[in-house]
Design an enzyme around this catalytic site. Structure first.
Site, PDB file in Angstrom:
ATOM      1  N   TRP A  17     -28.740  13.212   5.251  1.00 63.51           N
ATOM      2  CA  TRP A  17     -28.049  12.239   6.113  1.00 63.51           C
ATOM      3  C   TRP A  17     -26.612  12.674   6.374  1.00 63.51           C
ATOM      4  CZ3 TRP A  17     -24.974   7.682   3.987  1.00 63.51           C
ATOM      5  CH2 TRP A  17     -24.431   7.988   2.735  1.00 63.51           C
ATOM      6  N   ASP A  18     -26.145  13.653   5.586  1.00 65.44           N
ATOM      7  CA  ASP A  18     -24.787  14.179   5.748  1.00 65.44           C
ATOM      8  C   ASP A  18     -24.499  14.494   7.218  1.00 65.44           C
ATOM      9  OD1 ASP A  18     -25.785  14.509   3.144  1.00 65.44           O
ATOM     10  OD2 ASP A  18     -24.352  16.086   2.663  1.00 65.44           O
ATOM     11  N   LYS A  34     -21.499   6.005  -7.663  1.00 68.05           N
ATOM     12  CA  LYS A  34     -21.301   7.438  -7.453  1.00 68.05           C
ATOM     13  C   LYS A  34     -20.399   7.680  -6.239  1.00 68.05           C
ATOM     14  CE  LYS A  34     -23.833  11.712  -6.672  1.00 68.05           C
ATOM     15  NZ  LYS A  34     -25.120  12.302  -6.313  1.00 68.05           N
ATOM     16  N   GLN A  35     -20.648   6.934  -5.162  1.00 69.50           N
ATOM     17  CA  GLN A  35     -19.944   7.222  -3.908  1.00 69.50           C
ATOM     18  C   GLN A  35     -19.880   5.966  -3.053  1.00 69.50           C
ATOM     19  OE1 GLN A  35     -23.514   9.774  -3.359  1.00 69.50           O
ATOM     20  NE2 GLN A  35     -22.960   9.669  -1.204  1.00 69.50           N
ATOM     21  N   ASP A  50      22.606   3.290   7.282  1.00 66.70           N
ATOM     22  CA  ASP A  50      22.683   3.500   5.838  1.00 66.70           C
ATOM     23  C   ASP A  50      22.681   5.032   5.656  1.00 66.70           C
ATOM     24  OD1 ASP A  50      22.408   3.159   3.049  1.00 66.70           O
ATOM     25  OD2 ASP A  50      20.240   3.468   3.244  1.00 66.70           O
ATOM     26  N   LEU A  51      23.044   5.510   4.470  1.00 67.62           N
ATOM     27  CA  LEU A  51      23.144   6.964   4.294  1.00 67.62           C
ATOM     28  C   LEU A  51      21.864   7.550   3.670  1.00 67.62           C
ATOM     29  CD1 LEU A  51      25.032   9.441   4.500  1.00 67.62           C
ATOM     30  CD2 LEU A  51      25.836   8.900   2.211  1.00 67.62           C
ATOM     31  N   ASP A  52      21.636   7.164   2.420  1.00 67.29           N
ATOM     32  CA  ASP A  52      20.504   7.753   1.698  1.00 67.29           C
ATOM     33  C   ASP A  52      19.174   7.313   2.272  1.00 67.29           C
ATOM     34  OD1 ASP A  52      21.808   9.302  -0.006  1.00 67.29           O
ATOM     35  OD2 ASP A  52      21.872   7.855  -1.651  1.00 67.29           O
ATOM     36  N   THR A  62      19.635  12.018  -0.334  1.00 69.49           N
ATOM     37  CA  THR A  62      20.301  12.350  -1.597  1.00 69.49           C
ATOM     38  C   THR A  62      19.689  11.542  -2.720  1.00 69.49           C
ATOM     39  OG1 THR A  62      21.974  10.668  -1.316  1.00 69.49           O
ATOM     40  CG2 THR A  62      22.509  12.858  -0.470  1.00 69.49           C
ATOM     41  N   LYS A  73      16.958   1.553  -5.435  1.00 71.89           N
ATOM     42  CA  LYS A  73      17.194   1.893  -4.025  1.00 71.89           C
ATOM     43  C   LYS A  73      18.096   0.865  -3.354  1.00 71.89           C
ATOM     44  CE  LYS A  73      13.611   5.010  -2.650  1.00 71.89           C
ATOM     45  NZ  LYS A  73      12.349   5.174  -1.954  1.00 71.89           N
ATOM     46  N   SER A 106      27.173   2.017   3.840  1.00 71.94           N
ATOM     47  CA  SER A 106      26.439   2.511   2.672  1.00 71.94           C
ATOM     48  C   SER A 106      27.133   2.096   1.383  1.00 71.94           C
ATOM     49  CB  SER A 106      26.389   4.045   2.761  1.00 71.94           C
ATOM     50  OG  SER A 106      26.175   4.596   1.499  1.00 71.94           O
ATOM     51  N   ALA A 107      26.341   1.943   0.334  1.00 73.69           N
ATOM     52  CA  ALA A 107      26.908   1.577  -0.964  1.00 73.69           C
ATOM     53  C   ALA A 107      27.519   2.799  -1.650  1.00 73.69           C
ATOM     54  CB  ALA A 107      25.806   0.997  -1.850  1.00 73.69           C
ATOM     55  N   LYS A 142      24.301  -4.630  -1.448  1.00 73.19           N
ATOM     56  CA  LYS A 142      23.177  -5.129  -0.660  1.00 73.19           C
ATOM     57  C   LYS A 142      22.198  -5.796  -1.651  1.00 73.19           C
ATOM     58  CE  LYS A 142      23.619  -1.101   2.369  1.00 73.19           C
ATOM     59  NZ  LYS A 142      23.077   0.219   2.720  1.00 73.19           N
ATOM     60  N   GLU A 187      17.979   1.183   8.147  1.00 71.08           N
ATOM     61  CA  GLU A 187      17.930   1.068   6.693  1.00 71.08           C
ATOM     62  C   GLU A 187      16.590   1.534   6.133  1.00 71.08           C
ATOM     63  OE1 GLU A 187      18.745   0.481   3.749  1.00 71.08           O
ATOM     64  OE2 GLU A 187      20.799  -0.225   3.871  1.00 71.08           O
ATOM     65  N   ASP A 188      16.609   2.104   4.938  1.00 69.44           N
ATOM     66  CA  ASP A 188      15.331   2.516   4.338  1.00 69.44           C
ATOM     67  C   ASP A 188      14.944   1.661   3.135  1.00 69.44           C
ATOM     68  OD1 ASP A 188      17.325   3.532   2.595  1.00 69.44           O
ATOM     69  OD2 ASP A 188      15.825   4.877   1.738  1.00 69.44           O
TER      70      ASP A 188
HETATM   71  O1  IFM Z   1     -26.510  13.576   0.796  1.00 70.97           O
HETATM   72  C1  IFM Z   1     -25.751  13.792  -0.326  1.00 70.97           C
HETATM   73  C2  IFM Z   1     -25.861  12.588  -1.218  1.00 70.97           C
HETATM   74  O2  IFM Z   1     -25.354  11.438  -0.576  1.00 70.97           O
HETATM   75  C3  IFM Z   1     -25.103  12.814  -2.496  1.00 70.97           C
HETATM   76  N1  IFM Z   1     -25.612  13.990  -3.156  1.00 70.97           N
HETATM   77  C4  IFM Z   1     -25.518  15.201  -2.362  1.00 70.97           C
HETATM   78  C5  IFM Z   1     -26.243  15.039  -1.042  1.00 70.97           C
HETATM   79  C6  IFM Z   1     -26.061  16.282  -0.183  1.00 70.97           C
HETATM   80  O3  IFM Z   1     -24.733  16.423   0.181  1.00 70.97           O
END
Ligand code: IFM
Length: 973
Positions: free
Chosen positions: A324-325, A580-581, A775-777, A783, A811, A880-881, A911, A935-936
């Site tokens: 599916w990648d 996992k992901q 302001d400076l910094d 700096t 700051k 600036s301070a 400030k 100003e930052d």
């Molecule tokens: O498709 C992926 C999967 O989602 C995680 N393991 C590796 C596969 C291939 O990249």
């Protein structure tokens, strides 16, 4: 610099990683970035796209061709290989613009002499079967050289051997190596021709080797060329050997320069349509460009019978299979830059529909269940026991193959995306619609109608998070199945209207059902998990919340073997909430229009600490959603991690003794998505191209080409402004909308500009200002780092640590107040007298640092902006301070540009007290409302507002919330 990837030493432990990093290729074949003298032990390989073989009962995997670039130099009887002799110098590089691999190695030879060996090569983008190399040798002393070069038939295989009946011979000065694959008996032929203008050549035809010997003269450079051609039985009806012979001779006749020129011309054109330029961040630029390069070398530009494997063409890992990648992580890049290749990728799924049908039938379902690991036929290459248990060595039952049903929905998603982007609805008639219906039919047969809840559910699946197998109602899967059903209905309407004959044919093919009526009914009662009304969190799957709550660190502390698999039946993550992901977060990215910012943010914050990113597919998704919710700096580290994965090689290389390394095209595509669809904020839904940029702090702007609906546009994107330029020769127009505003049609040759509403108001305010107070910094000069170093040194003397995080509190704060904060952090107390001495000391340290300041430390755009203000007659003051302000302005050589300087010596209240800005306004003789403060710091912004002045914040919008406009630096103005 950002066009070259290189390293300047030889590290034996990086041979494998560099083989991936320095890859070249052209979609027909991939040539690993190994050195010329390397063989199969160093994983040298030329991997062929779409040619698979199965040896015995081992996995089917792609076939590697014999390596025709093989070359070893021998000097005075000694082989000069980096493996045998430590080189005196060594550079390996990849020139991304032209896709040329180079090495230059200096070897020490006898009598203190040095021999410099260079080799340059490319896999032709013009002649997809051809590789070419140019070599030189230069010695500082006279020596005897023997070059052994030819075709190395000892190819690297994971589960080989795949080539049998190997034969080598010489035909008309061409070396030939031929063989046939084991399973399908397909011929493979490699031809090599060399062009040496010197030396005595001997041929060992049986080993496809030529030996060239000569006496090299000190100071002379010897140059030669090599040409190779690869053909297989998949290519055409003609004998591969004859094709290879003809191609290599044509290549040699054309010569190296001509071949390189033709190759470079195509690369130039590829970059023209795909290069993304990032201003302000060289590291991000290099990494993104490299990611794009990786996608370009594996793109199947000429074939719709192959797609892109999960490890590209970098070898045989993951069986060279397509996952599916491709649809979810790589397709978007091609859709926006090279729709013809995007079409090939989708056609591959159409051509493999029968394999998907067979798989569905095998499991007792209707329709098409696409292969989790797809090769040439579409049958699933994934095994039921995909992982070995590291403790017992026994194969573990995994459910990637049986339960990642979302793959069929991913394919449908891809086809529909292609259609939206290109308007090319012919793909439906050419098989796309059939795929969509078959996938919808598969889901109809897979779904479970829950009679109690009166809804269709999807049970017993594995979602993107592979650590939790066989779960019910995975939100991602259900959302995609829902989309499949919707697409099936939309496709029918379109087909009936535009391709009635095809529609009639399909309607009759599926007349026995399930078909449109059933899809509609299922859709009406289909369950997609929704955000909890209180927490806004979407539960990843039924009963996910019942799993153990554990931190990632705690989970990792339980690991016994660093290669142990965390999922599966007894994995450490299986019983916990660790993913996992990206899973729910990926779903939020795909359907971003359906969820509020609050929902996306709540889920990002909930799932992010629970995500291991055990897959290279994961981090880019967190970058995308971070950008979508307006927090690009949360996403930036994830973007960089994704974009550098193949540069650093920091990804798993081995599981046990199994090599699983290689390139990571999904991450390469993910890097592009994070940069363009995330930070640059481009979202095209087929109708309107919306642009809502959220650039990371370090990015000033992004510029890129896109192709939408057959027309080309150039986008220039900065924080407050987007410019769209349409190519003159566009045949159509596309609607663009910037910053959530009204869409405008961009006609051929037209240019549109969109300005962020806040920016528009602020620009008006900037145009009307009479006085500017800086302001400076952090605004004029940085700096702050020197202040920090000085405070840190003082704290160290007092015996405690003062971190960068602590420093944030200082700051915009006066010196004495800063000291109080510092002492509070260290838990120390001192008399006023002692404190004054300390403040003096800190100042001495600081002045020492800043006495070395010069103009080069001015922040980008400062000088230019000050000059422009003066040109417009705007009065300028410093507020600036700092007590060293005048000194610093002098050092920076800009003191003359200021009409007034109000610094820490002239005011007493720090400030956020407005004193400094009121005094600066008064010194300019202006009313507060006529001045603008730059100003930052949060305290400085508050001081400006308290003075009744509009404020331009410099830094992050989420921190400088009170400012009227926030920019990254004065260069933006
Ligand atoms: O498709 C992926 C999967 O989602 C995680 N393991 C590796 C596969 C291939 O990249």
């Amino acid at each position: 610099m950002s066009w070259t990837v290189s390293e300047h030493s030889f590290e034996p432990e990086r041979i494998t990683t560099n083989g991936n990093k320095y890859m070249t290729g052209n979609g027909y074949m991939g040539c690993r970035g190994t050195l010329e003298e390397f063989g199969k032990e160093q994983l040298a390989a030329v991997t062929l796209a779409g040619l698979y073989d199965k040896a015995g009962d081992k996995w089917r995997e792609p076939v590697n061709a014999p390596n025709a670039l093989f070359t070893v130099i021998n000097c005075d009887g000694q082989d000069l290989s980096v493996l045998a002799a430590e080189p005196a110098a060594h550079t390996q590089s990849l020139e991304l613009r032209q896709a040329v691999h180079r090495r230059e190695t200096v070897f020490g030879i006898r009598d203190g002499g040095q021999l410099t060996y260079t080799a340059e090569r490319f896999v032709s983008m013009d002649q997809l079967h051809v590789l070419a190399g140019r070599f030189t040798l230069h010695s500082t002393v006279d020596c005897r050289i023997v070059i052994r070069t030819g075709i190395d038939s000892e190819v690297w295989d994971i589960n080989g051997p795949h080539l049998s009946g190997q034969q080598s011979r010489m035909r008309e000065e061409v070396l030939l190596a031929t063989a046939v694959t084991g399973e399908l008996q397909l011929p493979v032929a490699v031809a090599e021709q060399a062009d040496f203008g010197f030396g005595r050549q001997e041929i060992d035809a049986e080993r496809a080797l030529r030996t060239v010997s000569f006496d090299a003269k000190a100071g002379e450079t010897y140059e030669w060329y090599k040409y190779a051609a690869v053909f297989t039985g998949l290519d055409s009806g003609e004998e591969p050997e004859e094709c290879a012979l003809r191609a290599v001779r044509a290549a040699a006749d054309a010569g190296y320069s001509e071949l390189l020129e033709a190759h470079s011309r195509i690369w130039e054109e590829r970059w023209l349509r795909s290069d993304v330029r990032i201003e302000g961040d060289d590291k991000a630029q290099s990494a993104l460009r490299y990611s794009i390069y990786q996608l370009l070398i594996i793109a199947p530009t000429e074939s719709e019978k192959v797609s892109i494997p999960a490890r590209g063409l970098s070898g045989q890992v993951y069986k060279g299979a397509v996952f599916w990648d491709t649809e979810m992580f790589m397709l978007p890049f091609f859709l926006h830059s090279d729709p013809a290749t995007a079409r090939n990728l989708m056609m591959y799924r159409i051509h493999t529909l029968d394999g998907a049908r067979r798989k569905a039938a095998e499991y007792g379902y209707l329709g098409a269940f696409y292969a989790w690991e797809s090769q040439d036929s579409g049958d699933d290459a994934c095994t039921l026991f995909n992982v070995n248990d590291v403790f017992t060595g026994r194969p573990m039952r995994t459910y990637f193959r049986d339960k990642q049903v979302h793959i069929s929905a991913d394919v449908v998603h891809g086809i529909w995306q292609y259609l939206q982007f290109t308007g090319d609805d012919a793909i439906l008639a050419e098989g796309g619609a059939e795929v969509i219906y078959e996938c919808a039919r598969f889901f109809y047969s897979y779904a479970y109608y829950n009679p109690v809840k009166q809804r269709y559910e999807i049970l017993d699946v594995t979602g993107p998070d592979e650590y939790h197998e066989r779960v019910n109602n995975n939100a991602f899967t259900n959302a995609l199945v829902h989309e499949t059903l919707e697409i099936a209905l939309k496709a029918a309407a379109l087909l009936e209207d535009k391709y009635p004959a095809v529609y009639a044919e399909l309607a009759s093919q599926f007349s026995g059902g399930p078909f449109l009526a059933e899809f509609k009914e299922m859709l009406e009662h289909f369950y997609v998990p929704q955000p909890d009304p209180d927490t806004l969190i979407i539960e990843q799957f039924d009963r996910y919340y019942q799993l153990e709550e554990v931190t990632l660190a705690e989970l990792k502390s339980r690991i016994i073997n660093k290669h142990e698999y965390l999922g599966g039946g007894s994995g450490l993550a299986t019983t916990t909430r660790i993913l996992k992901q990206a899973d729910v977060v990926l779903m939020l990215n795909l359907f971003k229009g359906k969820f509020s910012k609050e929902v996306k943010q709540a889920n990002w914050e909930f799932y992010e600490p629970r995500t291991e990113h055990g897959s290279s597919l994961s981090p880019c998704i967190y970058a995308l959603v971070a950008a979508d919710i307006g927090s690009p700096d949360w996403g930036y580290p994830y973007f960089m991690r994704t974009a550098t994965v193949d540069l650093t090689g920091e990804a798993k290389q081995y599981v046990g003794d199994l090599y699983i390394g290689g390139t990571h095209p999904a991450a390469n595509g993910g890097a592009w998505m994070a940069a363009v669809l995330g930070f640059a904020g481009l979202h095209f839904d087929g109708g309107i191209a919306a642009l809502n940029p959220a650039l990371p702090e370090s990015w000033q702007s992004v510029e890129l080409p896109v192709r939408l609906r057959g027309s080309s546009f150039r986008l220039q994107i900065s924080r407050g402004r987007v410019t769209v330029t349409a190519a003159e020769d566009n045949s159509g127009a596309v609607l663009f909308a910037g910053f959530g505003g009204e869409p405008e049609l961009c006609r051929p040759g037209a240019q549109l500009q969109f300005t962020a509403p806040a920016r528009e108001a602020a620009e008006q305010m900037l145009n009307n200002m009479k006085g500017a107070i800086f302001d400076l910094d952090g605004v004029i000069v940085d700096t702050a780092k020197y202040h920090y170093l000085a405070w840190r040194a003082l704290a160290a003397e007092l015996g405690f640590e003062f971190t960068e995080a602590h420093n944030e509190r200082l700051k915009g704060v006066s010196r004495m107040r800063s000291l109080d904060i510092l002492l509070e952090i260290g838990g120390r107390e001192f008399s006023d007298e002692e404190k004054h001495a300390m403040a003096e000391k800190k100042n001495r340290l600081y002045v020492e640092y800043i006495s070395r300041l010069d103009q080069s430390e001015l922040l980008p755009g400062v000088k230019d902006y000050l000059h422009r203000l003066r040109g417009r007659g705007v009065a300028i003051a410093l507020g600036s301070a700092s007590k060293n302000a005048e000194f610093i302005l002098d050092k920076l050589n800009i003191a003359g540009l200021f009409d007034a300087v109000i610094d820490g010596n002239k005011v007493s209240r720090a400030k956020p007290d407005p004193e400094v800005f009121l005094a600066a306004g008064a010194a300019l003789g202006l009313q507060p409302q006529d001045c603008i403060v730059f100003e930052d710091a949060e305290a400085g912004v508050a001081a400006g507002k308290a003075a009744g002045m509009p404020v331009v914040g410099i830094g992050k919008p989420e921190i400088l919330q009170e400012a009227d406009l926030v920019i990254a630096g004065l260069h933006e103005l």
